[in-house]
Design a protein around this motif. Sequence first.
Motif, PDB file in Angstrom:
ATOM      1  N   ILE A 312      20.708  52.789  34.611  1.00  0.00           N
ATOM      2  CA  ILE A 312      21.506  54.015  34.760  1.00  0.00           C
ATOM      3  C   ILE A 312      22.972  53.781  34.398  1.00  0.00           C
ATOM      4  O   ILE A 312      23.821  54.646  34.604  1.00  0.00           O
ATOM      5  CB  ILE A 312      21.407  54.582  36.197  1.00  0.00           C
ATOM      6  N   GLY A 313      23.259  52.591  33.830  1.00  0.00           N
ATOM      7  CA  GLY A 313      24.613  52.292  33.377  1.00  0.00           C
ATOM      8  C   GLY A 313      25.590  52.004  34.496  1.00  0.00           C
ATOM      9  O   GLY A 313      26.805  52.165  34.319  1.00  0.00           O
ATOM     10  N   GLY A 314      25.098  51.546  35.646  1.00  0.00           N
ATOM     11  CA  GLY A 314      25.960  51.250  36.780  1.00  0.00           C
ATOM     12  C   GLY A 314      26.341  49.793  36.863  1.00  0.00           C
ATOM     13  O   GLY A 314      26.112  49.009  35.925  1.00  0.00           O
ATOM     14  N   THR A 315      26.927  49.407  37.976  1.00  0.00           N
ATOM     15  CA  THR A 315      27.327  48.016  38.193  1.00  0.00           C
ATOM     16  C   THR A 315      26.800  47.539  39.536  1.00  0.00           C
ATOM     17  O   THR A 315      26.723  48.304  40.504  1.00  0.00           O
ATOM     18  CB  THR A 315      28.858  47.865  38.184  1.00  0.00           C
ATOM     19  N   LEU A 316      26.457  46.258  39.587  1.00  0.00           N
ATOM     20  CA  LEU A 316      25.970  45.622  40.808  1.00  0.00           C
ATOM     21  C   LEU A 316      26.657  44.274  40.958  1.00  0.00           C
ATOM     22  O   LEU A 316      26.633  43.450  40.040  1.00  0.00           O
ATOM     23  CB  LEU A 316      24.449  45.424  40.745  1.00  0.00           C
ATOM     24  N   GLU A 317      27.293  44.069  42.112  1.00  0.00           N
ATOM     25  CA  GLU A 317      27.964  42.806  42.380  1.00  0.00           C
ATOM     26  C   GLU A 317      27.546  42.289  43.749  1.00  0.00           C
ATOM     27  O   GLU A 317      27.189  43.067  44.643  1.00  0.00           O
ATOM     28  CB  GLU A 317      29.490  42.982  42.340  1.00  0.00           C
ATOM     29  N   LYS A 318      27.611  40.977  43.910  1.00  0.00           N
ATOM     30  CA  LYS A 318      27.245  40.355  45.183  1.00  0.00           C
ATOM     31  C   LYS A 318      28.308  39.344  45.568  1.00  0.00           C
ATOM     32  O   LYS A 318      28.793  38.588  44.722  1.00  0.00           O
ATOM     33  CB  LYS A 318      25.879  39.666  45.084  1.00  0.00           C
ATOM     34  N   VAL A 319      28.686  39.358  46.857  1.00  0.00           N
ATOM     35  CA  VAL A 319      29.645  38.377  47.367  1.00  0.00           C
ATOM     36  C   VAL A 319      29.046  37.716  48.602  1.00  0.00           C
ATOM     37  O   VAL A 319      28.260  38.323  49.329  1.00  0.00           O
ATOM     38  CB  VAL A 319      31.004  39.028  47.726  1.00  0.00           C
ATOM     39  N   ARG A 320      29.445  36.479  48.837  1.00  0.00           N
ATOM     40  CA  ARG A 320      28.997  35.721  50.005  1.00  0.00           C
ATOM     41  C   ARG A 320      30.239  35.310  50.791  1.00  0.00           C
ATOM     42  O   ARG A 320      31.118  34.624  50.256  1.00  0.00           O
ATOM     43  CB  ARG A 320      28.195  34.493  49.569  1.00  0.00           C
ATOM     44  N   LEU A 321      30.313  35.730  52.049  1.00  0.00           N
ATOM     45  CA  LEU A 321      31.488  35.512  52.872  1.00  0.00           C
ATOM     46  C   LEU A 321      31.153  34.658  54.082  1.00  0.00           C
ATOM     47  O   LEU A 321      29.985  34.543  54.483  1.00  0.00           O
ATOM     48  CB  LEU A 321      32.054  36.860  53.358  1.00  0.00           C
ATOM     49  N   ASN A 322      32.182  34.080  54.682  1.00  0.00           N
ATOM     50  CA  ASN A 322      31.997  33.374  55.946  1.00  0.00           C
ATOM     51  C   ASN A 322      31.704  34.395  57.041  1.00  0.00           C
ATOM     52  O   ASN A 322      32.325  35.460  57.110  1.00  0.00           O
ATOM     53  CB  ASN A 322      33.248  32.580  56.315  1.00  0.00           C
ATOM     54  N   GLY A 323      30.755  34.062  57.916  1.00  0.00           N
ATOM     55  CA  GLY A 323      30.425  34.962  59.009  1.00  0.00           C
ATOM     56  C   GLY A 323      28.952  34.936  59.318  1.00  0.00           C
ATOM     57  O   GLY A 323      28.196  34.100  58.807  1.00  0.00           O
ATOM     58  N   ASN A 324      28.517  35.854  60.170  1.00  0.00           N
ATOM     59  CA  ASN A 324      27.112  35.959  60.530  1.00  0.00           C
ATOM     60  C   ASN A 324      26.728  37.431  60.623  1.00  0.00           C
ATOM     61  O   ASN A 324      27.525  38.308  60.297  1.00  0.00           O
ATOM     62  CB  ASN A 324      26.829  35.230  61.856  1.00  0.00           C
ATOM     63  N   HIS A 325      25.526  37.700  61.080  1.00  0.00           N
ATOM     64  CA  HIS A 325      25.005  39.064  61.048  1.00  0.00           C
ATOM     65  C   HIS A 325      25.831  40.029  61.893  1.00  0.00           C
ATOM     66  O   HIS A 325      25.860  41.233  61.624  1.00  0.00           O
ATOM     67  CB  HIS A 325      23.546  39.062  61.534  1.00  0.00           C
ATOM     68  N   LEU A 326      26.514  39.515  62.910  1.00  0.00           N
ATOM     69  CA  LEU A 326      27.274  40.386  63.805  1.00  0.00           C
ATOM     70  C   LEU A 326      28.762  40.447  63.470  1.00  0.00           C
ATOM     71  O   LEU A 326      29.531  41.097  64.185  1.00  0.00           O
ATOM     72  CB  LEU A 326      27.102  39.917  65.256  1.00  0.00           C
ATOM     73  N   THR A 327      29.184  39.812  62.383  1.00  0.00           N
ATOM     74  CA  THR A 327      30.597  39.827  62.009  1.00  0.00           C
ATOM     75  C   THR A 327      31.171  41.244  61.888  1.00  0.00           C
ATOM     76  O   THR A 327      32.287  41.501  62.343  1.00  0.00           O
ATOM     77  CB  THR A 327      30.812  39.046  60.702  1.00  0.00           C
ATOM     78  N   PRO A 328      30.453  42.220  61.304  1.00  0.00           N
ATOM     79  CA  PRO A 328      31.026  43.575  61.227  1.00  0.00           C
ATOM     80  C   PRO A 328      31.236  44.224  62.586  1.00  0.00           C
ATOM     81  O   PRO A 328      31.990  45.195  62.691  1.00  0.00           O
ATOM     82  CB  PRO A 328      29.974  44.353  60.409  1.00  0.00           C
TER      83      PRO A 328
END
Length: 375
Positions: A312-328
């Motif tokens: 569909i001509g979009g963009t997909l990016e992935k990042v890996r950060l320090n933290g765990n499942h409850l960080t948010p």
Amino acid sequence: MELGLCASSFLGNQMVPATQFCRGTRAVSLTVTASGSYNRRNDKIYTRLDTCLVIPPPPRFKKPRAIVKFLGGAFVGAVPELTYSYLKELLAKEGYLIVSVPYNVTFDHEQAAKQVYERFNSCLDLILSSGIPSSNFKPQDLAHLPLFSVGHSNGALLQALTGSYFAEKIPKANAIISFNNKSATEAVPYFEQLGPLIQQMMPVVEASPVYEMARNASGDVLKGLLDTVGATILNNDQEALKSFTKLVDQLPSVFGEVGQGVSEFRPSPLENRNRFKCSYSVPHTLLVQFNSDAIDETDVLEETLRPRIESIGGTLEKVRLNGNHLTPCIQDPKWQTGYAYTPADAVAQALKTIPLSETRVLSRTIVDWFRRFED
């Protein structure tokens, strides 16, 4: 027992003690000052509009930069003003109008996604027609703003499903955090054996005076009840009390589904992946995973989404950060020091700084990425 089941079912099979959400979390109440910054006080800055909770940007912004739909994890997402207040504060400070959409927890993810879509768009219509009087934002200030979304855990799954079930009135950019699409039997050990047990428990739960008090008590009584287990999270906030009551009200329906023999999420994980492959329509997607999250399935989602998004001509990016499942969900509790600054104070401050810094990095990552799509 109840919260342990909730955490293992929808936040992964890391069993989270109930006291972690009570003793480790304090309600962050925010107010807007004349200088345009957020300060923690007894007032609040969020406003309940329709079924959603809205946090406007500080007054220094003549209008928001964008509208951000926010979905938290199951159960904890029902009280986002308590469980995600720090992350949402950081996003709002950057000029975003945050719209949190509480949703009813169910094993039917399609139903939940459609409920979120309807609730959000109903709230959005209200915002665009009436503005936000408490923040002096008029309808013309909010028209034609970009629409973004943020979803965490079960909320990440629902954001992806919403972008797959609908092609209109969907976000321009979608930040998906800690995606998880595990089956119920994988998420909860011995899940199939829980049905008969819960079926026997439900009459006891519904007849419990504690349950009835939680549903019907006044703010002062309920706060007193929570204080007995070490919680001080409601802070006499009537809006938070309403959210908490709705959270409690969900328990019978969820337990009832299990008691009636429900043994799997609907649609199945495979059906969800097939839906993503064929129908996901959000143009730009950011996948966020943490380096200490054992239940994360972001890599699987990336593999599933990439061909569709490229088509569909979009963009997909992935990042890996320090933290765990409850960080948010990390909050910013105030550590009260004594007359003298002791080693214990130093240790407490240091321990607090580590997870808070990870949440700040998460917010900064999302903000920097959103900025690319504001035009």
